[in-house]
Design a protein around this motif. Structure first.
Motif, short mmCIF file in Angstrom:
data_model
loop_
_atom_site.label_atom_id
_atom_site.label_comp_id
_atom_site.label_asym_id
_atom_site.label_seq_id
_atom_site.Cartn_x
_atom_site.Cartn_y
_atom_site.Cartn_z
N ALA A 124 0.82 -1.06 0.06
CA ALA A 124 0.05 -0.04 -0.09
C ALA A 124 0.99 1.35 -0.01
N MET A 125 1.93 1.19 0.91
CA MET A 125 2.91 2.36 0.60
C MET A 125 3.53 2.55 -0.66
N LEU A 126 3.87 1.62 -1.38
CA LEU A 126 4.19 1.70 -2.65
C LEU A 126 3.25 2.27 -3.65
N ASP A 127 2.04 1.56 -3.46
CA ASP A 127 0.99 2.26 -4.24
C ASP A 127 0.79 3.55 -3.94
N ALA A 128 0.96 3.95 -2.82
CA ALA A 128 0.91 5.46 -2.54
C ALA A 128 1.82 6.53 -2.80
N GLY A 129 3.07 5.77 -3.47
CA GLY A 129 4.03 7.06 -3.85
C GLY A 129 5.08 7.00 -2.78
N PHE A 130 5.66 6.00 -2.31
CA PHE A 130 6.61 5.82 -1.21
C PHE A 130 8.18 6.26 -1.70
N LEU A 131 8.21 5.64 -3.08
CA LEU A 131 9.59 5.73 -3.70
C LEU A 131 9.56 7.16 -4.21
N ASP A 132 8.67 7.90 -4.45
CA ASP A 132 8.56 9.32 -4.84
C ASP A 132 8.72 10.18 -3.64
N GLU A 133 8.14 9.80 -2.68
CA GLU A 133 8.80 10.37 -1.22
C GLU A 133 10.07 10.54 -0.86
N VAL A 134 10.86 9.06 -1.06
CA VAL A 134 12.14 9.31 -0.78
C VAL A 134 12.96 9.73 -1.89
N LEU A 180 17.14 3.39 -4.99
CA LEU A 180 17.21 4.62 -5.79
C LEU A 180 18.70 5.03 -6.24
N VAL A 181 19.56 4.67 -5.36
CA VAL A 181 20.94 5.04 -5.54
C VAL A 181 21.50 4.24 -6.65
N LEU A 199 13.10 13.28 -0.76
CA LEU A 199 14.13 13.52 0.26
C LEU A 199 15.70 13.51 -0.27
N GLN A 200 15.79 12.50 -1.21
CA GLN A 200 17.22 12.62 -1.77
C GLN A 200 17.39 13.86 -2.43
N ALA A 201 16.59 14.22 -3.19
CA ALA A 201 16.66 15.53 -3.83
C ALA A 201 16.79 16.91 -3.18
N ARG A 202 16.63 16.77 -1.99
CA ARG A 202 17.08 18.10 -0.85
C ARG A 202 18.65 18.43 -0.93
#
Length: 331
Positions: free
Chosen positions: A225-235, A263-264, A238-241
């Motif tokens: 459910a987290m993946l479907d909700a966009g968890f990777l986009d959230e991370v 993602l790395v 955070l990396q883009a900061r």
């Protein structure tokens, strides 16, 4: 006629349990029955911008009842058990003064234990020692560092996962700074201090599943459910900061660490071909679920070291009703 028994009183009521066991739903059900304010006992929910991967309560849930110690830190900052005890102690008194019941909810058992038993006076962090241990961990791997910890502090090593880099590092740091094992500081708490902590101890309910398969299924469903909700986009955000690193406490949270690594790998082109991308996504999912299962196992181990807790079988169809009934008479 026999005199009625007075309702038991406690400074606070707690709901603990492993991840995905239903703590939030139980807390909200209790909030519908009682005038409560919720204090989060979760080392990940303190961070702003980390919503999906922490299963942070929704906006509607946060609006339904007052919540505290959520979104109080930037992910670049650190938060620890000592800060939690200070914050929670202040909040418990304030909530009681408002005529409400402080309801402590979460799965960071170290925070619960620190509140109940008190904080040990351990050595402060030493950046140079920490940097050296980080480099050694990167070179040898954290299972090897765990083996080193087992040589000097077997009691602490026994309760840590070989991949729990943050706590292994801290235990080794304490050893190098003081020459004493971390476990010795826990054991050396004075009687006066224990009595002072015990005088403000609340009533702790623990949602614990007897059926691990039940919990594992819920963990997998929630991770999906987290993946479907966009968890990777959230991370990714955070990396883009640009100011966060994978060795920071926020990015070491279960799920975030695995997502950061995945993602790395993508960014370095290691998953560039389409025929490798799908299996690697599947592998990331399995790593994330496995890490969450390990977290749940550690949480249950912590809970079993807290004999005063009142256990409610989490998988019972009436688990929430059991908790409501048990908490009904607490003043």
């Amino acid at each position: 006629m026999a005199a009625s028994r007075p309702a038991p009183s406690a400074p606070w009521v707690g709901i603990a349990g492993p991840t995905a066991c239903g703590k939030t739903a139980a807390a909200l059900a209790l909030a519908r029955e009682r005038a409560v304010e919720i204090i989060s006992v979760d080392s990940a929910l303190v961070y702003r911008g980390m919503d999906i991967g922490t299963a942070k309560p929704s906006a509607a849930e946060l609006a339904a009842v007052p919540h505290h110690l959520i979104d109080i830190c930037d992910p670049s900052e650190s938060y620890n058990a000592a800060a939690f005890v200070a914050d929670a102690t202040r909040l418990i008194a304030a909530i009681r003064a408002r005529g409400r019941l402080p309801l402590l909810v979460g799965g960071t058992m170290l925070y619960f234990k620190a509140l109940i038993d008190g904080i040990d006076a351990m050595p402060a962090a030493e950046p140079a020692v920490r940097a050296r241990l980080d480099a050694e961990g990167a070179a040898l791997g954290w299972p090897a560092m765990h083996a080193k910890l087992a040589e000097v502090d077997p009691a602490t090593a026994a309760r840590l996962s070989p991949n729990d880099s943050q706590r292994i590092q801290r235990a080794l740091e304490v050893w190098h700074a003081s020459g004493q094992p971390l476990s010795s500081f826990h054991a050396a708490r004075s009687a006066d201090r224990a009595a002072a902590a015990g005088s403000s101890t609340g009533i702790l309910f623990s949602l614990e599943p007897a059926d691990r398969a039940w919990l594992h299924e819920r963990i997998a469903r929630r991770f999906d459910a987290m993946l479907d909700a966009g968890f990777l986009d959230e991370v990714r955000a955070l990396q883009a900061r640009g100011d966060l690193r994978p060795d920071m406490p926020s990015m070491r949270c279960v799920g975030y660490r695995q997502a950061w690594e995945f993602l790395v790998e993508q960014a370095h082109g290691l998953l560039s071909s389409s025929d490798r991308a799908a299996p690697s996504m599947s592998a990331f999912r399995e790593r994330g679920i496995a890490a969450t299962r390990q977290l749940a196992k550690r949480q249950i181990t912590w809970l079993r070291s807290m004999p005063a807790r009142r256990v409610i079988p989490a998988e019972a169809p009436d688990a929430t009703e059991q908790l409501l009934h048990a908490a009904a008479g607490i003043a």
